[in-house]
Design an enzyme around this catalytic site. Structure first.
Site, PDB file in Angstrom:
ATOM      1  N   LYS A   1       0.823  -1.202   0.000  1.00 41.22           N
ATOM      2  CA  LYS A   1       0.000   0.000   0.000  1.00 41.22           C
ATOM      3  C   LYS A   1       0.862   1.260   0.000  1.00 41.22           C
ATOM      4  CE  LYS A   1      -3.933   1.794   2.771  1.00 41.22           C
ATOM      5  NZ  LYS A   1      -4.652   1.597   4.049  1.00 41.22           N
TER       6      LYS A   1
ATOM      7  N   SER B   1      -9.425   1.392   3.326  1.00 46.27           N
ATOM      8  CA  SER B   1      -8.608   2.129   2.388  1.00 46.27           C
ATOM      9  C   SER B   1      -7.577   1.278   1.652  1.00 46.27           C
ATOM     10  CB  SER B   1      -7.896   3.267   3.123  1.00 46.27           C
ATOM     11  OG  SER B   1      -7.041   2.762   4.142  1.00 46.27           O
TER      12      SER B   1
ATOM     13  N   SER C   1      -9.694  -0.836   7.467  1.00 46.54           N
ATOM     14  CA  SER C   1      -9.114  -0.655   6.135  1.00 46.54           C
ATOM     15  C   SER C   1      -8.468  -1.887   5.532  1.00 46.54           C
ATOM     16  CB  SER C   1      -8.097   0.484   6.156  1.00 46.54           C
ATOM     17  OG  SER C   1      -8.747   1.724   6.334  1.00 46.54           O
TER      18      SER C   1
END
Length: 467
Positions: free
Chosen positions: A81, A155, A179
């Site tokens: 990420k 996310s 997330s």
């Protein structure tokens, strides 16, 4: 040679075993991943950058006996990420606030490389990870491979999409309110939010005042245990440090203890509506647990209220994050508005929030005194349509997002480990996830139960169109 249209990349346990035994080269595994990315990512928009040349060079070095040659993740292509520091790449945090490439890898990335993983690229996230959707002004929308008009959650949505489409077997995420678990649910994956302090956030000493923890998304329980064993561990500078686990997770998942499991569809957020298909899937899940010999019972827990703890930590955390980027003036309007609203979250308010969080932890500890594991839907609704936040300002976006994180943010507040695994599909074929809550130090228990469920009723976590 890699086919022009290779199938989904195998799970990490398969790749690493083949590389260590000499049946496969790290270069071949990387080429497989890169071919899948080139073919599928243009329509999915999971990756923000692909390290094709660097990944090939690192794989060649490993095949020559270099770093990670005999490691537990030997030759495994991994995506990470955008909030992880990878040397030579800008840590964008999902936006344009930074422009200088990271000088060195974060500690978790170093551990991945030492274990033999090859970083093939970085994945999309909403700016600062503030929403449970993966859409932003800079990168646009990331599409759920199960249905391109649906959100992959967030996310860590880019990471989830990279795994669920068979481009990589493992992708790192981070979880500050769901997330990792929300994208795992929306994309049919395994996603663990470890106990707070299990994995160092270095170079930070904490993130969002302890709400955010690091972790991974995988297709299988075995891969989840494999990668967590590789990256777990805290540092003396960390604000939160978890006691080491009693045994490696790769060993823990082989156990089959009989457990007391309380399952519920009662949402954490009072008044939240639960989709009937979610309720039906949860009841079927409870029956599967009983069929495996567990003492599984429906329960009506008195959930503690996490909001007085969560909101100050979130707003103050956003303000701190905005103060750390190089170009705060380049942040998205919604991000700047959220930061502008954060003045009320003073240090004194945050300290009160942390105290409130400790009360939430105690209340959940009391629930877990009666149950070894508590199961609750990860989301109360199926994966939502893309564009849910289109045209909305900061306040309305946060309010619109609240129901999505309604069953997950509480465990960021409490710090308990929580694991999302596939629970079933809706009538139109969208994934649904169930969240397993365990006590502090209970990651092995959660993964062992998940491994038993996976063994009894295997799931195919690659989206149908990408198999």
């Amino acid at each position: 040679m890699v086919s022009d249209q290779p199938g989904p990349i195998p799970n990490a346990t398969v790749i690493a075993d083949a590389v260590r035994s000499g049946r496969l080269t790290a270069r071949a595994a990387v080429e497989h991943s890169l071919a899948r990315i080139a073919r599928h990512d243009p329509a999915l928009n999971a990756f923000t950058v692909v390290r094709a040349d660097q990944a090939r060079a690192e794989a060649d070095a490993q095949d020559a006996g270099g770093r990670g040659h005999h490691g537990p993740l030997a030759g495994v292509p991994v995506a990470v990420k955008e909030e992880y520091d990878v040397a030579g790449l800008v840590t964008t945090l999902g936006g344009r606030g930074n422009s200088t490439p990271a000088a060195s890898d974060s500690d978790v990335i170093k551990r991945l490389r030492d274990a033999g993983a090859i970083i093939v690229g970085k994945t999309a996230m909403p700016e600062f990870g503030q929403f449970p959707h993966t859409e932003g002004l800079d990168r646009g929308r990331t599409h759920n491979p199960w249905a391109l008009d649906r959100s992959p959650g967030g996310s860590s949505g880019g990471s989830a999409v990279a795994v669920a489409s068979g481009m990589v077997p493992i992708a790192l995420g981070a979880d500050g309110g769901g997330s990792i678990r929300i994208p795992a649910s929306a994309c049919g994956l395994v996603g663990l939010k470890p106990q707070r302090g299990r994995i160092t956030p270095s170079p930070l000493i904490e993130h969002w005042f302890g709400l955010v923890v690091l972790g991974a998304l995988t297709r299988s329980v075995a891969d989840q245990a494999l990668v967590l064993d590789a990256i777990a561990g805290s540092l003396p500078a960390d604000r939160y440090r978890a006691a080491p686990l009693k045994e490696p997770l790769t060993s823990a998942i082989t156990g089959r203890p009989r457990l007391r499991v309380g399952w519920t569809t009662k949402p954490v957020m009072p008044g939240a509506k639960v989709d009937p298909e979610v309720s039906d899937a949860m009841a079927a899940f409870g029956s599967r647990l009983a069929g495996l010999g567990h003492a599984a019972s429906p329960i009506e827990p008195r959930w503690p209220v996490p909001t007085p703890a969560f909101l100050p930590q979130f707003f103050a955390g956003m303000r701190v994050e905005a103060g750390q980027v190089e170009h705060p003036e380049r942040l998205e309007p919604r991000t700047r508005a959220t930061v502008a609203m954060s003045g009320w979250a003073t240090p004194r308010v945050v300290e009160a929030a942390l105290a409130a969080g400790r009360r939430v932890t105690a209340a959940l500890d009391a629930l877990l005194a009666d149950w070894d594991v508590i199961a609750v839907p990860t989301m109360t609704v199926p994966p939502p349509k893309l564009g849910l936040l289109d045209g909305l300002g900061a306040v309305r976006s946060l309010l619109k997002s609240t129901p999505i994180v309604g069953n997950t943010a509480i465990f960021n507040v409490s710090g308990h480990p929580a694991l999302s695994i596939p629970m079933g599909l809706t009538s139109d074929g969208l994934p649904l996830g169930v969240q397993l809550l365990g006590p502090y130090g209970g990651e092995g228990r959660l993964l062992a139960l998940a491994a038993e469920l996976e063994e009894a009723q295997p799931w195919d976590a690659v989206a149908p169109a990408y198999r």
